[in-house]
Design a protein around this motif. Structure first.
Motif, PDB file in Angstrom:
ATOM      1  N   ASN A   1     -36.772  -2.551  60.882  1.00 28.63           N
ATOM      2  CA  ASN A   1     -35.982  -1.680  61.436  1.00 28.63           C
ATOM      3  C   ASN A   1     -35.499  -0.429  60.591  1.00 28.63           C
ATOM      4  N   LYS A   2     -35.291  -0.681  59.426  1.00 25.91           N
ATOM      5  CA  LYS A   2     -34.638   0.028  58.662  1.00 25.91           C
ATOM      6  C   LYS A   2     -35.724   1.144  58.164  1.00 25.91           C
TER       7      LYS A   2
ATOM      8  N   THR B   1     -33.287 -23.479  54.424  1.00 30.87           N
ATOM      9  CA  THR B   1     -33.346 -22.452  55.581  1.00 30.87           C
ATOM     10  C   THR B   1     -34.132 -22.693  56.709  1.00 30.87           C
ATOM     11  N   ASP B   2     -34.453 -21.911  57.509  1.00 29.11           N
ATOM     12  CA  ASP B   2     -35.356 -22.012  58.556  1.00 29.11           C
ATOM     13  C   ASP B   2     -36.283 -20.819  58.831  1.00 29.11           C
ATOM     14  N   PHE B   3     -37.140 -20.792  59.600  1.00 30.30           N
ATOM     15  CA  PHE B   3     -38.171 -19.655  59.745  1.00 30.30           C
ATOM     16  C   PHE B   3     -37.073 -18.527  60.680  1.00 30.30           C
ATOM     17  N   GLY B   4     -36.269 -18.912  61.340  1.00 28.57           N
ATOM     18  CA  GLY B   4     -35.499 -17.937  62.203  1.00 28.57           C
ATOM     19  C   GLY B   4     -34.853 -16.847  61.163  1.00 28.57           C
TER      20      GLY B   4
ATOM     21  N   PHE C   1     -45.012 -10.424  66.171  1.00 23.49           N
ATOM     22  CA  PHE C   1     -44.587 -10.840  64.554  1.00 23.49           C
ATOM     23  C   PHE C   1     -43.621 -11.783  64.795  1.00 23.49           C
ATOM     24  N   LYS C   2     -42.521 -11.767  65.783  1.00 17.88           N
ATOM     25  CA  LYS C   2     -41.659 -12.612  65.778  1.00 17.88           C
ATOM     26  C   LYS C   2     -42.000 -13.880  66.370  1.00 17.88           C
ATOM     27  N   GLY C   3     -42.785 -13.852  67.078  1.00 19.60           N
ATOM     28  CA  GLY C   3     -43.341 -15.049  67.966  1.00 19.60           C
ATOM     29  C   GLY C   3     -43.997 -16.047  66.645  1.00 19.60           C
ATOM     30  N   ILE C   4     -44.447 -15.520  65.624  1.00 23.32           N
ATOM     31  CA  ILE C   4     -44.984 -16.369  64.364  1.00 23.32           C
ATOM     32  C   ILE C   4     -44.013 -17.254  63.791  1.00 23.32           C
TER      33      ILE C   4
ATOM     34  N   LEU D   1     -35.393 -16.426  57.792  1.00 25.93           N
ATOM     35  CA  LEU D   1     -36.598 -15.511  57.502  1.00 25.93           C
ATOM     36  C   LEU D   1     -36.887 -14.566  58.217  1.00 25.93           C
ATOM     37  N   ARG D   2     -37.212 -14.596  59.357  1.00 26.30           N
ATOM     38  CA  ARG D   2     -37.747 -13.654  60.460  1.00 26.30           C
ATOM     39  C   ARG D   2     -36.635 -12.480  60.517  1.00 26.30           C
ATOM     40  N   ASP D   3     -35.318 -12.769  60.646  1.00 26.18           N
ATOM     41  CA  ASP D   3     -34.423 -12.012  60.817  1.00 26.18           C
ATOM     42  C   ASP D   3     -34.157 -10.969  59.605  1.00 26.18           C
ATOM     43  N   GLY D   4     -34.618 -11.364  58.378  1.00 28.92           N
ATOM     44  CA  GLY D   4     -34.650 -10.403  57.244  1.00 28.92           C
ATOM     45  C   GLY D   4     -35.839  -9.668  57.201  1.00 28.92           C
TER      46      GLY D   4
END
Length: 438
Positions: free
Chosen positions: A314-315, A300-303, A343-346, A305-308
């Motif tokens: 958000n929940k 997979t990729d960091f993107g 956090f997203k930028g990491i 993982l980040r989305d999860g």
């Protein structure tokens, strides 16, 4: 008078003759039907034969043969019906084809060749073999050995004079997690831990000085697809604090929990409202140090993982707004939005191959550190890389709550695994778990 009477009779004569004639078959059928429905005892039912589509024979029309009435169909109407009929059949066939192709694509993308190879090796000769493939036979370049059997068995990775105790994860993609890991210390606790640099559990990294103990783990799945194995670790020095808070939440005067109290704690940790209250107190700052260890079961990729992780955040923010009943929460502030962007930028880019390791560490003040290590090979050359940090403790708190508290957590299996570990710690006398990790 006589003349007028004769003229009247001439007018009525055709009408009288019509009334004297026997009723036509169609009228008799109407009378029969009216009598049948007016008298329940004479009601009957006879199913009419199925009529084919009307456009099959537009020239003959349709109607009631008994009455002799037949209505001829307009050829244009029949042609339109024919077109609509075949269009519906083509649409249903196309939908079926697309559904089959999508299902086939999902199945092919989820076939694990390692699992197939392992299954073939296990079935060869009718023997069931332990650790039959490379992923099960080695952990970070060390040979994996199973000692004993049943509930008392131990799984250890041995090599180069070192030994690492393991636990099974439940998936052959990432079959084992270490029971203890070593993570970098912060300046205020540097040198306070008994674990020194270059620890056996993670050789070659002189920053790994503090020992963390596995609380519980599970597999995160999206629908039926396994995404990664994730486990919660707690700094071994903080286990006593965790025990005390869990025990006193159920029985303020106890030093350990008896069986019925342990079941009460289990129910509370699985209940949406109670679990939210318990973990909110456990995550108060300053407090204990914990970490999530994430290992993807597929490339997979960091993107992704980040989305999860962001979905879990958000929940929990939505849940907090619902509980506040319309009042502003701490998540409405502008600085919280900036922390989310940080956090997203990491996770700005990069691959996370199967078996790699991502660590999300939360220190006593709630600061989140994200560490990454490619799939270790035991050579000591693949050191753990620090991807970034978020000082806002709300970010780490929401990620932790997303796995552990409230309704619809990110992974039910992970929450149950952590709950089992917490109940196990609470079932021991306070202070005993640090010296007896099992």
């Amino acid at each position: 008078m006589a003349a007028s009477t004769r003229s009247t009779m001439r007018i009525l004569s055709p009408r009288l003759q019509c009334l004297r004639q026997p009723p036509s078959p169609a009228i008799q059928q109407v009378r029969c039907l009216s009598a049948r429905y007016s008298n329940p005892s004479k009601r009957g039912f006879s199913a009419a034969p199925a009529r084919p589509p009307t456009f099959l024979d537009a020239s003959t029309g349709y109607g009631d043969e008994a009455s002799g009435v037949r209505i001829l169909r307009d050829p244009r109407v029949a042609e339109e019906e024919r077109r609509q009929y075949h269009f519906r059949r083509m649409r249903y066939a196309g939908m079926g084809l697309l559904t089959s192709m999508a299902a086939l694509g999902v199945i092919i993308s989820n076939i694990n060749l390692d699992d197939l190879e392992q299954s073939a090796k296990q079935k060869k000769g009718g023997l069931q073999m332990e650790a039959s493939d490379e992923s099960n036979a080695k952990f970070q370049g060390k040979e994996v050995h199973v000692i004993g059997a049943g509930d008392g068995k131990r799984i250890v990775a041995q090599g180069a004079g070192e030994e690492v105790e393991l636990v099974e994860t439940g998936t052959s993609s990432v079959p084992h997690f270490p029971k203890t890991i070593f993570l970098p210390t912060d300046p205020e606790s540097k040198g306070a831990s008994g674990a020194g640099p270059n620890a056996p559990a993670n050789p070659g990294n002189i920053e790994n000085q503090e020992e963390y103990t596995l609380v519980g783990l599970g597999i995160r799945t999206v629908m039926w697809i396994q995404v990664y194995v994730v486990g919660l670790y707690i700094r071994t020095k903080d286990i006593t604090s965790l025990q005390s808070k869990l025990i006193h939440h159920v029985n303020p005067t106890a030093s350990t929990l008896v069986p019925n109290e342990k079941e009460d704690l289990r129910k509370k940790l699985l209940d949406p409202a109670e679990s939210r209250e318990i973990w909110s107190k456990l995550l108060e700052v300053p407090g204990i140090k914990t970490a999530w260890r994430v290992s993807p079961t597929r490339n997979t990729d960091f993107g992704h993982l980040r989305d999860g992780f962001v979905t879990g955040i958000n929940k929990r923010t939505q849940e907090a707004r619902q509980l506040s009943q319309g009042k502003d929460t701490e998540y409405e502030a502008e600085d919280f939005g900036q922390s989310i962007r940080a956090f997203k930028g990491i996770f700005s880019g990069g691959k996370a191959p199967k078996g790699s390791i991502l660590i999300m560490h939360r220190d006593r003040k709630g600061v989140l550190d994200v560490l990454y290590q490619p799939k270790p090979d035991g050579s000591g050359r693949q050191e753990m890389e620090r991807l970034g940090s978020v000082p806002d403790e709300r970010i780490s708190r929401l990620i932790w709550l997303g796995y552990l508290a409230g309704d619809k957590v990110s992974s039910d299996a992970t929450r149950k695994g952590v709950v089992n570990g917490c109940v196990g710690f609470a079932g021991r006398p306070v202070g005993s778990a640090e010296t007896m990790i099992s």
